[in-house]
Each structure stands twice: as structure tokens, then as C-alpha cells.
Enzyme design. Structure first.
Site, short mmCIF file in Angstrom:
data_model
loop_
_atom_site.label_atom_id
_atom_site.label_comp_id
_atom_site.label_asym_id
_atom_site.label_seq_id
_atom_site.Cartn_x
_atom_site.Cartn_y
_atom_site.Cartn_z
N TYR A 73 0.84 -1.19 0.00
CA TYR A 73 0.00 0.00 0.00
C TYR A 73 0.88 1.24 0.00
O TYR A 73 1.88 1.32 0.71
CB TYR A 73 -0.91 0.03 1.23
CG TYR A 73 -2.10 0.96 1.03
CD1 TYR A 73 -3.34 0.45 0.69
CD2 TYR A 73 -1.96 2.34 1.13
CE1 TYR A 73 -4.42 1.30 0.46
CE2 TYR A 73 -3.01 3.19 0.91
CZ TYR A 73 -4.25 2.67 0.57
OH TYR A 73 -5.30 3.51 0.33
N SER A 74 0.52 2.25 -0.83
CA SER A 74 1.23 3.53 -0.86
C SER A 74 2.69 3.31 -1.25
O SER A 74 2.97 2.76 -2.30
CB SER A 74 1.07 4.24 0.48
OG SER A 74 1.48 5.58 0.40
N ALA A 75 3.62 3.71 -0.38
CA ALA A 75 5.03 3.47 -0.70
C ALA A 75 5.32 1.98 -0.79
O ALA A 75 6.26 1.57 -1.48
CB ALA A 75 5.93 4.11 0.36
N SER A 119 3.23 -0.05 -2.22
CA SER A 119 2.83 -0.32 -3.59
C SER A 119 3.95 0.06 -4.56
O SER A 119 4.27 -0.69 -5.49
CB SER A 119 1.56 0.47 -3.91
OG SER A 119 1.26 0.43 -5.29
N HIS A 171 -6.64 8.87 0.96
CA HIS A 171 -5.57 7.88 0.93
C HIS A 171 -5.57 7.05 2.21
O HIS A 171 -5.59 7.59 3.31
CB HIS A 171 -4.22 8.61 0.79
CG HIS A 171 -3.05 7.71 0.56
ND1 HIS A 171 -2.91 6.94 -0.56
CD2 HIS A 171 -1.95 7.46 1.31
CE1 HIS A 171 -1.78 6.26 -0.50
NE2 HIS A 171 -1.18 6.55 0.63
#
Length: 554
Positions: free
Chosen positions: A212-214, A216, A450
Site C-alpha cells: 500500500y502507498s510506498a 505499492s 488515501h
């Protein structure tokens, strides 16, 4: 859900014995098994700070049958100075430990399939600056939902510990690459998983990497590295990218050098010192002092460096040409990726700028190369004025940051995968629904921002932000969790049949009212424009990538 634990012993063959815990709902009902804080590498301490992670030697043993290694807690937490909702952040410094190269493993209860449980290798987010795998708790996901797979969650080095680069570090490391230590940590954890997951009833031939996020973005980098390995060394079968994309082209060594020099200045280390003395002083400074200095820098965000080893000079050119997509096609690696509707609200809180365009520019340059920032500003604010849809310049920062991290570059990436013949391997989603428990951490006016979809993917996460209601569980299972489980299991044909989309511009959408439909991507062309703007900068900078021999001795 009230639970209790009983000891759980595993025989790791030549690695010895370890003891974790079976998490139980009652004396007769096992929910899952857990092993936490298992080392996958030797500690990156002392002289090994800012060096590649070192695999465990063949003689390494976790414990014996009579005295097994006890792994019922969590991983070490890489030192980190900044806070963000949903991350470890500025928690007690007693939780900090540079000896953080460990991982947590969650195993479904019950009899595994004939080949073993599929494996979901999950990389936590936090802008590559903060976070911990200890923040997830998939007990409910594994015991109540259709998702039936082992979850492996590694810790890795963050911020300046994981992404500091310079000529001096390269020289001191001799023949090792430098600057992307966090990515190398993740890769070593992935290879440890591949070699050892059978001892946990896992199927090493069925690994999905996601984040997820970084996390990802890290999953993308791990996929890219894996695709360019020989088939015999390939590990990844599928990839999940939740709310992040490939990002823009990383900084060159000269940009990393400028950040390194600024750090030395803030630590009062003379630039005139020989390399060995500079590195020696840096390695002797306590973590808290390093983080305090970094927090006052203009370039306070530490990210990837083009090293031509983990991050090849030509990676983004390969994406542009379709060659990257062709490699995905040849390996048949499917990709699940998507976004939340209102990503920008949370992004706007991450080291926000002052309310001016100049401050936005300075803040963006903390993350991205200056030429890329200049090109973005010219594209988004051609007349230097605040766009009508933005409340102020901080709001504008959140929106442009969300576009670069997610919305725009996700679309540009998918467009190039289609060019390479991998379009049918991509499953796109969009989240416009928000669980009630999200109110515990985000104000209602932030909408579906987010990470507000984390309760969907982690079944409420049994704590933070909170449990899902029974009605919500039925909703998210039908919308995504059931298909997510099929994806990780490797039943891509079932996912393709039920996803509902036709072509790469159609997206499976969970609407605000809880219903699922197929949304035609109205942001597609806008996303491609931003991709092209940034790629033109990357192409112009191509000649600068090799301006310094990274192995040159100083």
C-alpha cells in the site's frame, strides 16, 4: 473478537526450531497461526549501516527443539522521526531498532491445499520514511473472509537509513551498489520467503507481491527487478499495487550527492574530510541525532537512486517502449492496481508547505528532481495562479502530490503495459465508499482519502481504524475481498470473468452507496498528459545518469 494464544512450534530443518502462537477464539476454534520478528538477514549495524543486507549464514540457527527461538512479538521498527496517521511514527524511541531486518508471518488455520498455502508478501507503506509491518493484523481476514493465504510482512530500512546515497558511500562499499538499501532489504526478505515458506505450509511457487502507498511503489520496484532476472531466479507470480504507481524516474547520483552534502552540513561534518572519515563519523552518530538533522533539511525526503543495478538507468525507457509490458506478458504476471477517489486530502498533510507557490515548489523538490518539479509546475500552474478547484496552496500541493504518486502515473503506466501486450493482465479498481470505522481516524470531510480503503483490504484490521460491521463485511466481500482472495490464490481466470471490465479504460468501482459498477475512466487523458510531461524530463536527463562513475574511488 476475544482471542487467546497457545504456543505453536515449527521445525525449519537446518535453521532449527521456532515457536510462535496459534491465535484461538475458543479451545476448539483456531483462527490462524502467527510468527513475529523472524530475522531474514543479519543486523545492519555498526560498519554495516548503509551496506547491502547480509543473508543469514548457513550455520545460523533460530533455536533447538528443547529451546526454540521465540517469535511471538513483532519486528524491530526502523528509526523514524515523522508521524502520520496509521503508522508507527514518533512512537516511543524504545521501539526503534536499526536491527529491523525481520518479518511477520500469518498462516491460515486448517489443512493447507495440496501444494501449500498461496503467499501474499505485503510491503508496508509510509512514503519510504515511516511505518512498520506491525501495524497490520489480518486475523479477521484469514478467519472470516474468503481470503485464504499466508501473509508475510517484512520490515525494511526507511528514510536516510534505507535510501541515502552518495559517491562517498559508493566508494566505501567497494563493489556494492548503494542508495537503495530498503529495496535490497525487501528483495532479501522475498528470497528468504521463497526459500523457507514451505516450512510454514506455504507454496513457494505461488507468491504475490503487493503493498500500500510506498509499499505499492516498492512492489513495483520488486516486480521490475524480478522481471529482469533469469527465469530460474524469478519469484513473483502476481503483483498488487494499492494506491501508488511506478512514480517518476528516481534521482541521479548527483542529486543524491546534493542531499548527502546537505546532511553533512547539518551534522557539522566538514566536506573537506577524506571519504573514510566522513563515513566513519556518519556511522558513529546515533539514530536520533541523524533523524533530527534530516528533519531540518530542505531535501528531507529520502528516495530511490538510479544505480543501474536495482533501479536500471533504462527502466522507464523500457516501460515507455512497451518492453516492460512484454516481459510481464512473457511471464504471465497479472497486476491488480487502483485508487481512492479523494487521495489528496491525506497527501496534503505530509510535511505540508506554506501557503504559497514558492513553498509548494520547495516542498516538491524535497521528493523529486528539480527539472521534474519545474515541468510539473509549468503544467499545473502555467500562469502561476492557484487553480479554482483548490482551497489554498496546501490543497494544491496535496492534489499534485496525489497525481504524481497515484492518479496520473498509474494511468501512464497502464497505457504502456497495454503497448507491451499486457493489457489483459491488468485489473483496475476505484474506491468511492468509506467504512464507518474510518471516522475514528479521518474527518468526514476528507471523504475517501488515501488509506481510507485499508479496512476493505484488511477486513477492518481488528483494531485500527476499527472493525467492520456485519453489513459492511458482506459489502466488501462482494466488491473486492472475494476476488482479491482469488487473485492471490492464482485463479486469475476467475477474476477476469467476474471483474466486469472490458479494456484498460474501464475500472471496477465501489460506489459511495455500496454498489459496484464499471466506471469509464474520465481521468485517462489527463493522466497521460502528466506522464508525458515527466517522461520528457526523464528523456532530457538521460545523458546525466552516467555523469559520475559510481564505483570511482575518492
Amino acid at each position: 473478537m476475544a482471542t487467546f494464544r497457545e504456543p505453536c512450534l515449527r521445525d525449519l530443518d537446518q535453521r532449527g526450531f521456532i515457536q510462535g502462537a496459534t491465535i484461538k477464539k475458543s479451545s476448539r476454534e483456531d483462527l490462524c497461526h502467527y510468527f513475529g520478528g523472524i530475522p531474514y538477514a543479519l543486523p545492519p549495524l555498526g560498519p554495516f549501516r548503509w551496506r547491502l543486507p547480509r543473508p543469514l549464514p548457513t550455520c545460523y540457527r533460530y533455536g533447538t527443539r528443547g529451546n526454540p527461538g521465540r517469535f511471538t512479538g513483532g519486528t524491530g521498527v526502523c528509526p523514524q522521526s515523522a508521524t502520520l496517521m496509521g503508522t508507527t511514527g514518533d512512537g516511543p524511541s524504545t521501539l526503534w531498532d536499526e536491527d529491523c531486518l525481520q518479518l511477520n508471518i500469518w498462516i491460515p488455520a486448517g489443512e493447507p491445499p495440496a501444494n501449500g498455502w498461496p503467499v501474499f508478501f505485503y510491503i508496508h507503506g509510509g512514503f519510504l520514511q515511516v511505518g512498520s509491518p506491525n501495524d497490520i493484523n489480518p486475523v479477521g481476514l484469514l478467519s472470516e473472509s474468503p481470503f485464504r493465504a499466508i501473509v508475510v510482512a517484512p520490515a525494511y530500512r526507511l528514510n536516510l537509513f534505507g535510501f541515502l546515497g552518495s559517491r562517498e558511500l559508493q566508494s566505501a562499499a567497494e563493489d556494492e551498489p548503494t542508495g537503495n538499501f530498503g529495496f535490497w532489504d525487501q528483495r532479501l526478505a522475498l528470497e528468504w520467503t521463497y526459500k523457507n515458506i514451505s516450512y510454514f505450509s506455504g507454496d513457494a511457487s505461488n507468491i504475490t507481491v503487493g503493498g500500500y502507498s510506498a509499499g505499492s511503489h516498492s512492489a513495483f520496484k520488486q516486480l521490475a527487478y524480478d522481471l529482469y532476472q533469469p527465469d530460474s531466479k524469478a519469484v513473483i507470480r502476481r503483483c498488487v499495487m494499492w494506491s501508488n504507481g511506478p512514480g517518476m524516474e528516481p534521482k541521479t547520483l548527483s542529486s543524491a550527492q546534493a542531499q548527502f552534502d546537505e546532511l553533512l552540513e547539518h551534522l557539522n561534518i566538514p566536506s573537506s574530510l577524506p571519504t573514510v572519515d566522513k563515513i566513519g563519523k556518519l556511522k558513529s552518530i546515533p539514530a536520533r541525532q541523524l533523524l533530527a538533522a534530516a528533519s531540518t533539511m530542505k531535501r528531507h525526503q529520502f528516495r530511490a537512486t538510479l544505480d543501474d543495478v536495482f533501479v536500471p538507468f533504462d527502466l522507464y525507457a523500457e516501460i515507455d517502449s512497451g518492453a516492460f509490458g512484454a516481459r510481464m506478458r512473457s511471464r504471465n504476471v497479472a497486476l491488480l492496481m487502483g485508487e481512492c477517489r479523494d487521495e489528496h486530502f491525506l497527501y496534503g498533510t505530509w510535511h505540508p508547505p506554506e501557503d504559497s507557490l514558492a513553498s509548494v515548489v520547495q516542498r516538491l523538490r524535497a521528493d523529486y528532481p528539480a527539472p521534474a518539479v519545474d515541468a510539473l509546475v509549468a503544467h499545473y500552474y502555467p500562469n502561476g495562479r492557484l487553480p479554482a478547484e483548490c482551497a489554498d496552496w496546501r490543497d494544491a500541493f496535496g492534489r499534485i502530490y496525489a497525481d504524481v504518486q497515484i492518479h496520473a502515473l498509474e494511468r501512464g503506466f497502464v497505457d504502456k503495459l497495454v503497448l507491451g501486450g499486457a493489457g489483459d493482465l491488468v485489473f483496475r479498481y476505484r474506491i468511492e465508499w468509506r467504512a464507518r470505522c474510518v471516522d475514528n481516524i479521518f474527518p468526514p470531510e476528507w471523504g475517501v482519502t488515501h488509506s481510507s480503503d485499508m479496512p476493505i483490504w484488511w477486513w477492518g484490521n481488528a483494531g485500527t481504524p476499527g472493525p467492520l460491521g456485519d453489513d459492511e463485511k458482506k459489502l466488501v466481500e462482494k466488491a473486492f475481498v472475494g476476488l482479491f482472495g482469488s487473485f492471490v490464490q492464482g485463479d486469475v481466470a476467475k477474476v477476469r470473468e467476474e471483474w466486469g471490465t472490458q479494456g484498460h479504460k474501464e475500472v471496477r468501482r465501489l460506489k459511495a452507496d455500496g454498489n459496484v459498477d464499471v466506471w469509464y475512466d474520465e481521468m485517462w487523458e489527463q493522466g497521460l498528459e502528466v506522464w508525458d510531461v515527466l517522461r520528457s524530463v526523464g528523456k532530457a536527463e538521460a545523458g546525466n545518469k552516467r555523469e559520475v562513475d559510481p564505483k570511482a574511488k575518492l
